[in-house]
Structure formats: C-alpha cells, structure tokens
Design a protein around this motif. Structure first.
Motif, mmCIF file in Angstrom:
data_model
loop_
_atom_site.group_PDB
_atom_site.id
_atom_site.type_symbol
_atom_site.label_atom_id
_atom_site.label_comp_id
_atom_site.label_asym_id
_atom_site.label_seq_id
_atom_site.Cartn_x
_atom_site.Cartn_y
_atom_site.Cartn_z
ATOM 1 N N LEU A 82 -12.708 -6.189 -0.084
ATOM 2 C CA LEU A 82 -13.417 -6.011 1.039
ATOM 3 C C LEU A 82 -13.825 -7.574 1.560
ATOM 4 C CD1 LEU A 82 -15.533 -2.939 0.534
ATOM 5 C CD2 LEU A 82 -13.337 -3.124 2.067
ATOM 6 N N THR A 83 -14.529 -8.555 0.714
ATOM 7 C CA THR A 83 -14.829 -9.824 1.340
ATOM 8 C C THR A 83 -13.598 -10.550 1.497
ATOM 9 O OG1 THR A 83 -16.586 -9.785 -0.286
ATOM 10 C CG2 THR A 83 -16.011 -11.627 0.316
ATOM 11 N N ILE A 84 -12.433 -10.287 0.623
ATOM 12 C CA ILE A 84 -11.152 -11.337 0.996
ATOM 13 C C ILE A 84 -10.597 -10.687 2.387
ATOM 14 C CG2 ILE A 84 -8.772 -11.380 0.212
ATOM 15 C CD1 ILE A 84 -10.123 -11.415 -2.680
ATOM 16 N N LEU A 97 -1.688 -6.210 -0.008
ATOM 17 C CA LEU A 97 -2.024 -5.806 -1.322
ATOM 18 C C LEU A 97 -0.518 -5.415 -1.856
ATOM 19 C CD1 LEU A 97 -5.228 -3.666 -1.570
ATOM 20 C CD2 LEU A 97 -4.881 -6.084 -1.398
ATOM 21 N N ARG A 98 0.034 -6.028 -2.849
ATOM 22 C CA ARG A 98 1.504 -5.619 -3.367
ATOM 23 C C ARG A 98 1.287 -4.940 -4.504
ATOM 24 N NH1 ARG A 98 5.342 -10.667 -3.729
ATOM 25 N NH2 ARG A 98 5.658 -10.021 -1.488
ATOM 26 N N ARG A 99 2.009 -3.990 -4.774
ATOM 27 C CA ARG A 99 2.235 -3.159 -6.074
ATOM 28 C C ARG A 99 0.774 -3.014 -6.770
ATOM 29 N NH1 ARG A 99 6.683 -6.671 -6.316
ATOM 30 N NH2 ARG A 99 5.679 -7.821 -8.089
ATOM 31 N N ALA A 106 -6.263 4.140 -8.232
ATOM 32 C CA ALA A 106 -7.305 5.232 -8.484
ATOM 33 C C ALA A 106 -8.777 4.764 -7.884
ATOM 34 C CB ALA A 106 -7.230 5.461 -9.889
ATOM 35 N N VAL A 107 -8.935 3.611 -8.222
ATOM 36 C CA VAL A 107 -10.533 3.253 -7.706
ATOM 37 C C VAL A 107 -10.677 3.141 -6.216
ATOM 38 C CG1 VAL A 107 -12.363 1.325 -7.965
ATOM 39 C CG2 VAL A 107 -11.046 2.199 -9.821
ATOM 40 N N LEU A 108 -9.420 2.676 -5.429
ATOM 41 C CA LEU A 108 -9.585 2.609 -3.987
ATOM 42 C C LEU A 108 -9.615 4.046 -3.689
ATOM 43 C CD1 LEU A 108 -7.223 -0.492 -3.508
ATOM 44 C CD2 LEU A 108 -9.632 -0.294 -3.281
ATOM 45 N N ALA A 109 -9.048 5.020 -4.023
ATOM 46 C CA ALA A 109 -9.102 6.149 -3.693
ATOM 47 C C ALA A 109 -10.167 6.965 -3.976
ATOM 48 C CB ALA A 109 -7.640 6.913 -4.517
ATOM 49 N N ILE A 110 -10.641 6.885 -5.176
ATOM 50 C CA ILE A 110 -12.007 7.542 -5.332
ATOM 51 C C ILE A 110 -13.272 7.010 -4.258
ATOM 52 C CG2 ILE A 110 -14.204 7.099 -6.893
ATOM 53 C CD1 ILE A 110 -12.155 7.077 -9.204
ATOM 54 N N GLU A 116 -7.479 1.727 4.004
ATOM 55 C CA GLU A 116 -7.939 0.643 4.520
ATOM 56 C C GLU A 116 -7.244 -0.721 4.328
ATOM 57 O OE1 GLU A 116 -10.644 0.978 6.746
ATOM 58 O OE2 GLU A 116 -10.368 3.132 6.613
ATOM 59 N N PHE A 117 -6.253 -0.543 3.497
ATOM 60 C CA PHE A 117 -5.546 -1.906 3.149
ATOM 61 C C PHE A 117 -4.086 -1.734 3.465
ATOM 62 C CE2 PHE A 117 -9.229 -2.277 0.684
ATOM 63 C CZ PHE A 117 -9.821 -3.436 0.594
#
Length: 120
Positions: A82-84, A97-99, A106-110, A116-117
C-alpha cells in the motif's frame, strides 16, 4: 539412597532466518523488482527503501514488482504494498504486481485488496 538426575542442557538450535532477495531488471521503460523470500516485518524496509530510491528523481513510468518467488507474506507486506502504491502514484508511476505467489494472493484476498492492485 536417592538418585538425582541432572538434566542435560539442550543442544542449542541454530536457525537461519530466510532473507529477502531483491533484483532489478529493465523491460523497456519499466523497472522490474524481483522479490524473493519472506515479506514480513523484518524484510519490508529494504524493499520500500529500494522503491523509494527508484522513484526519486526521474521515476520510471511503470514499476513492476515480480512477487512470484515470495514465500511468506503477512500484514507488514500488505502495508508495504500500500505504501509503495501510494508513493508510485505520487511519482506518476504505475505499480504492477507480476505473478504474485499463492500466499501473496491469499493474504490480499483475506484483507479484501485483490482488486486494488494491477496484476499481470
């Protein structure tokens, strides 16, 4: 007669903490940062510092984070992304974000950030 058993001290266990690997590449006008290993509280600072250096001065039009070799990803990684993303946007740079690895996805989905990316 009583027998007292002295416990033998446990052999010290040496654990090596996995480290983050960062590699840079160029693909046309885009800069690619290949990220490998764990993205956690102990490793996010070097990643964010590298991106800050890439964005300072003449920022590339596209910054690609190749996350295919990420082995661990947690809340600290989410905050780093999020900072980047915010810093890239401020510099007029598109973050991709590549691959992303399975754990990253999984974490981004949670946390509800999958959409958002920009991913490829």
């Amino acid at each position: 007669m009583s027998v007292h058993h002295a416990q033998h001290p446990a052999a010290p266990q040496i654990t090596r903490r996995a480290t983050l690997s960062l590699a840079l590449a160029r693909e046309g006008p885009a800069v690619v940062v290949e990220v490998g290993g764990p993205v956690d509280m102990a490793t996010v600072d070097p990643l964010v510092r590298l991106v800050d250096r890439l964005l300072s001065g003449h920022a590339p039009p596209v910054l690609v984070l190749d996350l295919s070799a990420v082995t661990f990803f947690c809340a600290a990684g989410v905050n780093a992304l999020l900072t980047i993303r915010a810093r890239a946007g401020s510099a007029g740079c598109t973050l991709v974000l590549r691959r992303p690895s399975r754990i990253t996805v999984a974490v981004l989905a949670i946390v509800g950030l999958t959409d958002e990316f920009t991913t490829e």
